[in-house]
Design a protein around this motif. Structure first.
Motif, PDB file in Angstrom:
ATOM      1  N   LEU A  25      -5.464   0.513  13.955  1.00 29.69           N
ATOM      2  CA  LEU A  25      -4.891   0.686  12.811  1.00 29.69           C
ATOM      3  C   LEU A  25      -4.836   1.900  12.268  1.00 29.69           C
ATOM      4  O   LEU A  25      -5.887   2.669  12.353  1.00 29.69           O
ATOM      5  CB  LEU A  25      -5.860  -0.059  11.566  1.00 29.69           C
ATOM      6  N   GLY A  26      -3.849   2.498  11.764  1.00 32.21           N
ATOM      7  CA  GLY A  26      -3.808   4.093  11.401  1.00 32.21           C
ATOM      8  C   GLY A  26      -4.072   4.120  10.060  1.00 32.21           C
ATOM      9  O   GLY A  26      -3.738   3.558   9.047  1.00 32.21           O
ATOM     10  N   GLU A  27      -4.659   5.268   9.585  1.00 32.43           N
ATOM     11  CA  GLU A  27      -4.959   5.615   8.153  1.00 32.43           C
ATOM     12  C   GLU A  27      -3.783   5.347   7.203  1.00 32.43           C
ATOM     13  O   GLU A  27      -3.970   5.098   6.278  1.00 32.43           O
ATOM     14  CB  GLU A  27      -5.500   7.015   8.105  1.00 32.43           C
ATOM     15  N   ALA A  28      -2.662   5.978   7.481  1.00 31.53           N
ATOM     16  CA  ALA A  28      -1.560   6.071   6.716  1.00 31.53           C
ATOM     17  C   ALA A  28      -1.257   4.722   6.275  1.00 31.53           C
ATOM     18  O   ALA A  28      -0.605   4.619   5.192  1.00 31.53           O
ATOM     19  CB  ALA A  28      -0.631   7.160   7.165  1.00 31.53           C
ATOM     20  N   ASP A  29      -1.170   3.974   7.405  1.00 35.47           N
ATOM     21  CA  ASP A  29      -0.477   2.359   7.018  1.00 35.47           C
ATOM     22  C   ASP A  29      -1.498   1.612   6.187  1.00 35.47           C
ATOM     23  O   ASP A  29      -1.215   1.138   5.438  1.00 35.47           O
ATOM     24  CB  ASP A  29      -0.434   1.955   8.590  1.00 35.47           C
ATOM     25  N   TYR A  30      -2.960   2.181   6.718  1.00 33.49           N
ATOM     26  CA  TYR A  30      -3.981   1.232   5.545  1.00 33.49           C
ATOM     27  C   TYR A  30      -3.847   1.924   4.322  1.00 33.49           C
ATOM     28  O   TYR A  30      -3.743   0.972   3.367  1.00 33.49           O
ATOM     29  CB  TYR A  30      -5.333   1.543   6.176  1.00 33.49           C
ATOM     30  N   SER A  31      -3.648   2.875   4.327  1.00 31.01           N
ATOM     31  CA  SER A  31      -3.580   3.792   2.682  1.00 31.01           C
ATOM     32  C   SER A  31      -2.215   3.191   1.888  1.00 31.01           C
ATOM     33  O   SER A  31      -2.521   2.803   0.689  1.00 31.01           O
ATOM     34  CB  SER A  31      -3.745   5.185   2.993  1.00 31.01           C
ATOM     35  N   GLY A  32      -1.388   3.180   2.860  1.00 38.43           N
ATOM     36  CA  GLY A  32       0.008   2.540   2.289  1.00 38.43           C
ATOM     37  C   GLY A  32      -0.277   0.801   1.640  1.00 38.43           C
ATOM     38  O   GLY A  32       0.344   0.656   0.763  1.00 38.43           O
ATOM     39  N   MET A  33      -0.714   0.185   2.660  1.00 40.44           N
ATOM     40  CA  MET A  33      -0.958  -1.095   2.173  1.00 40.44           C
ATOM     41  C   MET A  33      -1.918  -1.326   1.029  1.00 40.44           C
ATOM     42  O   MET A  33      -1.627  -2.153  -0.042  1.00 40.44           O
ATOM     43  CB  MET A  33      -1.444  -2.087   3.531  1.00 40.44           C
ATOM     44  N   ARG A  34      -3.110  -0.515   0.998  1.00 39.38           N
ATOM     45  CA  ARG A  34      -3.755  -0.699  -0.390  1.00 39.38           C
ATOM     46  C   ARG A  34      -3.221  -0.264  -1.547  1.00 39.38           C
ATOM     47  O   ARG A  34      -3.507  -0.744  -2.536  1.00 39.38           O
ATOM     48  CB  ARG A  34      -5.171   0.306   0.055  1.00 39.38           C
ATOM     49  N   ALA A  35      -2.121   0.923  -1.426  1.00 39.70           N
ATOM     50  CA  ALA A  35      -1.512   1.420  -2.464  1.00 39.70           C
ATOM     51  C   ALA A  35      -0.436   0.387  -3.220  1.00 39.70           C
ATOM     52  O   ALA A  35      -0.362   0.224  -4.181  1.00 39.70           O
ATOM     53  CB  ALA A  35      -0.668   2.827  -2.157  1.00 39.70           C
ATOM     54  N   SER A  36      -0.133  -0.471  -2.131  1.00 47.20           N
ATOM     55  CA  SER A  36       0.848  -1.587  -2.486  1.00 47.20           C
ATOM     56  C   SER A  36       0.134  -2.804  -3.090  1.00 47.20           C
ATOM     57  O   SER A  36       0.881  -3.759  -3.519  1.00 47.20           O
ATOM     58  CB  SER A  36       1.723  -1.850  -1.329  1.00 47.20           C
ATOM     59  N   GLY A  37      -1.170  -2.840  -3.198  1.00 46.92           N
ATOM     60  CA  GLY A  37      -2.013  -3.814  -3.810  1.00 46.92           C
ATOM     61  C   GLY A  37      -2.605  -4.791  -3.071  1.00 46.92           C
ATOM     62  O   GLY A  37      -3.419  -5.669  -3.341  1.00 46.92           O
ATOM     63  N   VAL A  38      -2.402  -4.674  -1.448  1.00 49.70           N
ATOM     64  CA  VAL A  38      -3.296  -5.317  -0.694  1.00 49.70           C
ATOM     65  C   VAL A  38      -4.828  -5.088  -0.633  1.00 49.70           C
ATOM     66  O   VAL A  38      -5.100  -3.904  -0.521  1.00 49.70           O
ATOM     67  CB  VAL A  38      -2.848  -5.200   0.642  1.00 49.70           C
ATOM     68  N   THR A  39      -5.561  -6.033  -0.484  1.00 48.08           N
ATOM     69  CA  THR A  39      -6.948  -5.766  -0.571  1.00 48.08           C
ATOM     70  C   THR A  39      -7.550  -5.765   0.633  1.00 48.08           C
ATOM     71  O   THR A  39      -7.151  -6.554   1.714  1.00 48.08           O
ATOM     72  CB  THR A  39      -7.699  -6.711  -1.499  1.00 48.08           C
ATOM     73  N   ASP A  40      -8.834  -5.305   1.107  1.00 51.26           N
ATOM     74  CA  ASP A  40      -9.448  -5.186   1.993  1.00 51.26           C
ATOM     75  C   ASP A  40      -9.780  -6.633   2.581  1.00 51.26           C
ATOM     76  O   ASP A  40      -9.885  -7.264   3.746  1.00 51.26           O
ATOM     77  CB  ASP A  40     -10.837  -4.478   2.072  1.00 51.26           C
TER      78      ASP A  40
END
Length: 297
Positions: A53-68
């Motif tokens: 899992l890449g950091e930019a992808d993770y950060s993008g998902m979190r910014a779109s409202g997806v939670t850990d």
């Protein structure tokens, strides 16, 4: 093996960019156009047991409202874990160039806490010139210390055009750092395109080879960045002596986390289900042919 034979099931990790459908930049990535659910489901269906899992992808998902919690739930439902997170770069900067990499590093440390992966992948993208190896080892050791409370390892990925160009240099940094959770992520593209050679494997402490990223390539292009980020091939499709590499690696006693890291325009264009299937099958056939331990139907 004939076309009707089942593909052997090896314990493999789908590298982030192998199934993400998004290109890689110079240390930076972008959010995948596919949902996490689609990618995790595709990896599981193909036979993978873990993903990167890449950091930019993770950060993008979190910014779109997806939670850990939602991400972890998706992994659990499909029996998949995040085994590798990436990419920590520019960790030697301490000037105005350090602000963005420092923020990325903090995100990666948070991801390490959330997912408890096998390792964090890190390397040299824009290394400041003239840094003594003692300082490089000290700062690498500091990364190891940040990851240690999570039970996560720090893996150096050497790259032939950087100041950590080969296996020997990576090993020297790790030895000087003296941390138990330090090792190497050995990408076969960087191995065969650089000054490393098969004979080096026998001189390396096998416990330091934490992970291997399998891929292949054709004849080298003059543009090394284009060559590595957009023109890689599936394992077994190119000119790398992967059989010899895997045979020599097995002889050392190393049993690293084995992954598939294919960065190419062709791979990026595939739906995650197809990207996962073709990469898993190609890597499994190479491992079977080389007699790598652990395959099962």
């Amino acid at each position: 093996m004939t076309p009707s034979d089942p593909v052997p099931r090896f314990d493999l990790t789908a590298g982030h960019f192998t199934i993400a459908g998004s290109p890689v930049g110079a240390g930076y990535g972008t959010k995948s156009p596919w949902t996490f659910e689609v990618r995790v489901e595709a990896a599981a269906a193909a036979g993978y047991r873990s993903i990167g899992l890449g950091e930019a992808d993770y950060s993008g998902m979190r910014a779109s409202g997806v939670t850990d919690e939602e991400l972890v739930d998706t992994l659990d439902r499909h029996g998949i874990r995040v085994a590798e997170i990436e990419f920590l770069f520019d960790w030697m900067h301490d000037d105005e160039d350090a602000e963005i990499p420092a923020a990325i590093a903090e995100t990666l440390y948070h991801m390490a806490d959330v997912f408890r992966p096998h390792h964090v992948n890190m390397g040299d993208v824009r290394f400041p010139p003239g840094r003594p190896l003692e300082l490089v080892a000290e700062r690498f050791g500091a990364v190891c210390d940040r990851l240690a409370p999570f039970g996560v390892k720090a893996a150096i990925e050497f790259m032939p055009w950087t100041s950590i160009p080969d296996l020997d240099t990576a090993c020297e940094i790790i030895e000087r750092a003296g941390r138990d959770n330090a090792g190497i992520d050995l990408d076969t593209w960087h191995y065969f395109r650089g000054p490393s050679h098969l004979g080096q494997l026998s001189r390396v402490d096998p416990s330091l080879i934490l992970a291997v990223a399998l891929n292949d390539a054709g004849p080298p292009l003059q543009d090394v960045i284009l060559d590595t980020s957009r023109r890689r091939l599936l394992p077994g499709e190119g000119t790398f002596d992967l059989d010899g590499f895997l045979t020599d690696l097995a002889a050392t006693g190393a049993r690293p986390l084995m992954g598939v890291e294919v960065l190419s325009d062709r791979q990026t264009a595939l739906h995650p289900s197809e990207a996962a299937r073709v990469s898993f099958d190609a890597a499994s056939k190479v491992l079977l042919r080389a007699g790598w331990p652990g395959g099962s139907e």
